[in-house]
Write an enzyme that holds these catalytic residues in place. Structure first.
Site, PDB file in Angstrom:
ATOM      1  N   GLY A  69       0.826  -1.284   0.025  1.00 17.15           N
ATOM      2  CA  GLY A  69      -0.070   0.031  -0.063  1.00 17.15           C
ATOM      3  C   GLY A  69       0.989   1.211   0.111  1.00 17.15           C
ATOM      4  O   GLY A  69       0.527   2.178  -0.593  1.00 17.15           O
ATOM      5  N   CYS A 321       2.302   1.564  12.776  1.00 13.37           N
ATOM      6  CA  CYS A 321       3.154   2.057  11.732  1.00 13.37           C
ATOM      7  C   CYS A 321       3.985   3.004  12.663  1.00 13.37           C
ATOM      8  O   CYS A 321       5.160   3.362  11.947  1.00 13.37           O
ATOM      9  CB  CYS A 321       2.786   2.417  10.548  1.00 13.37           C
ATOM     10  SG  CYS A 321       1.833   1.344   9.615  1.00 13.37           S
TER      11      CYS A 321
HETATM   12  N1  PLP Z   1      -2.678   3.243   4.145  1.00 16.29           N
HETATM   13  C1  PLP Z   1      -3.127   2.733   5.339  1.00 16.29           C
HETATM   14  C2  PLP Z   1      -4.520   3.599   5.625  1.00 16.29           C
HETATM   15  C3  PLP Z   1      -2.705   1.793   6.120  1.00 16.29           C
HETATM   16  O1  PLP Z   1      -3.439   1.517   7.159  1.00 16.29           O
HETATM   17  C4  PLP Z   1      -1.574   1.148   5.718  1.00 16.29           C
HETATM   18  C5  PLP Z   1      -0.985   0.064   6.508  1.00 16.29           C
HETATM   19  O2  PLP Z   1      -1.105   0.137   7.892  1.00 16.29           O
HETATM   20  C6  PLP Z   1      -0.731   1.394   4.616  1.00 16.29           C
HETATM   21  C7  PLP Z   1      -1.460   2.653   3.854  1.00 16.29           C
HETATM   22  C8  PLP Z   1       0.493   0.996   4.330  1.00 16.29           C
HETATM   23  O3  PLP Z   1       0.105  -0.427   3.626  1.00 16.29           O
HETATM   24  P1  PLP Z   1       1.405  -1.365   3.453  1.00 16.29           P
HETATM   25  O4  PLP Z   1       1.730  -1.769   4.714  1.00 16.29           O
HETATM   26  O5  PLP Z   1       0.926  -2.288   2.399  1.00 16.29           O
HETATM   27  O6  PLP Z   1       2.508  -0.555   2.809  1.00 16.29           O
END
Ligand code: PLP
Length: 375
Positions: A69, A321
């Protein structure tokens, strides 16, 4: 173990792992190879693309696989900024986006862009009018998430897409739909760019996708190289990951309505149980059925997470994160200090049970009763 952190990542069902294993073990062809092991794999990748596109409600030829993402968010913002480089250097986003968007905006700022970061109200809401008012003749892109990962707030992307042409017909709209997948159709949302990730829906980590709408003419490739993904994202396709992504998306689509109903029931149940604990208060007015934010006001959230973690109960203090740093989302709500300190997030998946919620509520009550508030 009791897992209540589906917004961080979700367990991979056996059938998804099997679909991946089949590719890893026997179907190792490179889709670019010209013999049958490769040409067969190419066909299968297109089949998996169609499955993910069906779950996203977009044509398969406009869906491109990414590595996550985060990559999709980075690419979308860069592609929109690039297309509108002659229009202007202004971007509208919010203060509560995922860091994948916020950090890309920060990079763009260092490159000369002006970023408007819209502030939510205390309930986490941002209105379409607020977004549209911020759009100017030099606004290259608007990037607003579909569902906030910490609060479960749903943002009005359809309404923004509807109103945007009147404010600036060239401004491109991106939505980070990672937490909304698979409960939307890209066609209905009306955004030009929509990014998603497999591991939030029971797929493997390390694969995502972006819908790139027709208003993106000759989008700037994310990676230059061998020309895979229609020349937009070169690199040998992560075939096993993509197979798992497609299987997970299919499973979710098959049970979409029943899962949604179950999650909504579970969330209401959890809210009732948790808010019965003294000093527990609601945070935000999120309505996404899989995310519940609350605060044990006065009890630092990291201590709560650690205490529950030691009992095998996985919840999160804001977003996973942030790695222990205070959350920018909670900060943006401008809550009283004691409330802000105690914000925790529970997030649910199809496998979650009422017993999981009961165990968590019990542990939270014990945490409250056995420790003095720290603030
Ligand atoms: N966007 C949102 C709203 C998310 O919750 C996350 C992951 O927690 C991401 C982007 C990032 O996705 P990825 O872990 O696949 O990089």
């Amino acid at each position: 173990m009791i897992y209540l952190d589906y917004a961080a990542t979700a367990p991979v069902p056996r059938s998804v792992a099997d679909a991946m294993y089949e590719v890893l073990a026997g179907q190792y062809g490179n889709p670019s190879s010209q013999y049958s092991l490769g040409t067969e794999m190419k066909k299968r990748v297109e089949g998996w693309r169609a499955a993910v596109a069906a779950a996203m409600g977009c044509p398969a030829e406009r869906l491109f696989f990414t590595s996550c993402g985060t990559e999709g968010d980075n690419w979308s913002l860069r592609a929109a900024a690039w297309q509108n480089r002659h229009l202007g250097r202004h971007i509208v986003t919010t203060a509560v986006e995922h860091s994948a968007v916020l950090e890309t905006c920060r990079q763009l700022e260092q490159e000369g862009y002006e970023i408007t970061r819209l502030e939510p109200d205390q309930d986490g809401r941002i209105t379409a009018a607020q977004v549209l008012e911020a759009v100017r003749p030099d606004t290259a892109a608007v990037s607003i998430m579909l569902v906030n990962n910490e609060l479960g707030t749903i943002y009005p992307i359809e309404e923004i897409a509807w109103g945007l042409p009147a404010r600036n017909p060239k401004t491109l709209l991106h939505t980070d739909a990672v937490q909304g997948f698979t409960a939307f159709s890209a066609k209905d949302l009306g955004a030009d760019l929509v990014s998603v990730s497999a591991h939030k829906i029971g797929g493997p980590k390390g694969v995502g996708a972006v819908y790139v709408g027709p208003r993106l003419r000759n989008p700037r490739p994310l990676l230059a190289g061998g020309g895979q993904e229609g020349g937009l994202r070169s690199g040998t396709e992560a075939t096993a990951q993509i197979a798992g992504f497609a299987k997970a998306a299919q499973l979710r689509m098959e049970r979409l309505e029943s899962d949604r109903a179950w999650l909504a029931e579970l969330r209401a149940y959890a809210q009732e149980r948790l808010l019965a604990i003294a000093d527990m208060v609601p945070v935000g007015r999120g309505t996404a059925p899989h995310i519940l934010a609350v605060s044990l006001a006065g009890w630092p959230s990291q201590n709560i997470v650690n205490d529950l973690g030691s009992q095998g109960i996985c919840i999160s203090a804001g977003s996973a994160c942030h790695q222990g740093k205070p959350s920018h989302v909670v900060a943006a709500l401008k809550l009283p200090k004691r409330t802000a300190a105690g914000v925790i997030r529970l997030s649910f998946g199809p496998e979650t049970t009422r017993a999981d919620v009961d165990a968590c509520a019990g542990a939270l009550r014990r945490h409250h009763d056995s420790r003095l508030p720290m603030l």
